[in-house]
Design a protein around this motif. Structure first.
Motif, PDB file in Angstrom:
ATOM      1  N   THR A 185       0.823  -1.215   0.000  1.00 39.73           N
ATOM      2  CA  THR A 185       0.000   0.000   0.000  1.00 39.73           C
ATOM      3  C   THR A 185       0.854   1.259   0.000  1.00 39.73           C
TER       4      THR A 185
ATOM      5  N   HIS B 235       0.249   5.794  -0.242  1.00 33.78           N
ATOM      6  CA  HIS B 235      -0.733   6.872  -0.152  1.00 33.78           C
ATOM      7  C   HIS B 235      -0.225   8.081  -0.932  1.00 33.78           C
TER       8      HIS B 235
ATOM      9  N   VAL C 271      -5.360   6.085  -2.086  1.00 30.83           N
ATOM     10  CA  VAL C 271      -4.709   4.850  -1.654  1.00 30.83           C
ATOM     11  C   VAL C 271      -4.362   4.054  -2.907  1.00 30.83           C
TER      12      VAL C 271
ATOM     13  N   PHE D 214      -2.789   0.506  -4.121  1.00 33.45           N
ATOM     14  CA  PHE D 214      -2.501  -0.797  -3.514  1.00 33.45           C
ATOM     15  C   PHE D 214      -2.483  -1.907  -4.550  1.00 33.45           C
TER      16      PHE D 214
ATOM     17  N   ASP E 210       4.182   6.185   2.549  1.00 34.26           N
ATOM     18  CA  ASP E 210       4.126   4.737   2.709  1.00 34.26           C
ATOM     19  C   ASP E 210       2.818   4.326   3.366  1.00 34.26           C
ATOM     20  N   GLU E 211       2.720   3.041   3.737  1.00 32.15           N
ATOM     21  CA  GLU E 211       1.455   2.537   4.291  1.00 32.15           C
ATOM     22  C   GLU E 211       1.112   3.172   5.632  1.00 32.15           C
ATOM     23  N   ARG E 212       2.138   3.710   6.339  1.00 27.27           N
ATOM     24  CA  ARG E 212       1.884   4.390   7.622  1.00 27.27           C
ATOM     25  C   ARG E 212       1.715   5.897   7.445  1.00 27.27           C
TER      26      ARG E 212
ATOM     27  N   THR F 165      10.569  -2.640   1.207  1.00 21.97           N
ATOM     28  CA  THR F 165       9.436  -3.263   0.522  1.00 21.97           C
ATOM     29  C   THR F 165       9.917  -4.255  -0.527  1.00 21.97           C
TER      30      THR F 165
END
Length: 205
Positions: free
Chosen positions: A65, A67, A136, A138, A171-173, A185
């Motif tokens: 994922t 963002h 998002v 993904f 990133d995903e966070r 990753t």
């Protein structure tokens, strides 16, 4: 004459009822979403994706994922999202999110782009007033291509989308995407590939 008039009235009533039922079904399907969409004149609808290759029960899977968000908490608008999407090979999916499709036949989803605002879909009927705090991006592995190639493709598209939207990739966070995170990753994906290969070998025996 009266009979003809009654026939026309009945036909009109049936037509209205049919349109009502169709619209209700369409709204119900749109409400089941988790994420997806584009803009005023988006790309053509995506073809139905092909099924993923069969894997052993409990086989490895991985979701990557990213963002995309604008600085200062600026909202991304529907028209600018669609304009950016039209510059990439992104198509609208059945759940009103964007997909990048593989070039093989039948086409399969490489990665998807959804709104950060739940339910994730894009409100195409009101796209001119639609806004979202971000996107998002993904992908679900295994996919239609080598996992590392898929990731590089998704990463490249995410950066281009962010540039077109005057935004940044996170990133995903939702931390700014660093070279260290990208390499981490890649290592995750290499490990996934090893586990996938092992699972396929076990399935073959």
């Amino acid at each position: 004459m009266l009979s003809l008039r009654m026939t026309l009235i009945l036909l009109g009533a049936m037509l209205i009822a049919g349109l009502y039922l169709w619209e209700r079904r369409r709204r119900r399907e749109a409400a089941q979403v988790q994420a997806d969409a584009p803009a005023a004149t988006p790309t053509a609808p995506a073809p139905a994706p092909a099924p993923a290759p069969a894997l052993p029960e409990g086989g490895p899977s991985l979701i990557i994922t990213l963002h995309i968000m604008a600085p200062g908490g600026r909202q991304l608008t529907g028209p600018e999202i669609l304009a950016a999407a039209s510059k990439s090979r992104l198509v609208v999916g059945a759940r009103r999110i964007l997909h990048c499709m593989s070039t093989d036949t039948p086409a399969r989803i490489v990665f998807s782009v959804a709104s950060m605002r739940e339910p994730g879909s894009f409100d195409l009927e009101h796209i001119d007033t639609f806004s979202t705090p971000g996107l998002v991006v993904f992908m679900c592995l295994p996919g239609p291509a080598d996992a590392l190639i898929q990731y590089e493709d998704m990463l490249d598209h995410a950066r281009r989308l962010a540039h077109a939207l005057d935004s940044e990739v996170f990133d995903e966070r939702r931390s700014v995407l660093s070279l260290q995170t990208v390499e981490h990753t890649r290592e995750q994906i290499r490990d996934f590939n090893r586990r996938l290969l092992l699972a396929q070998k076990q399935q073959a025996h």
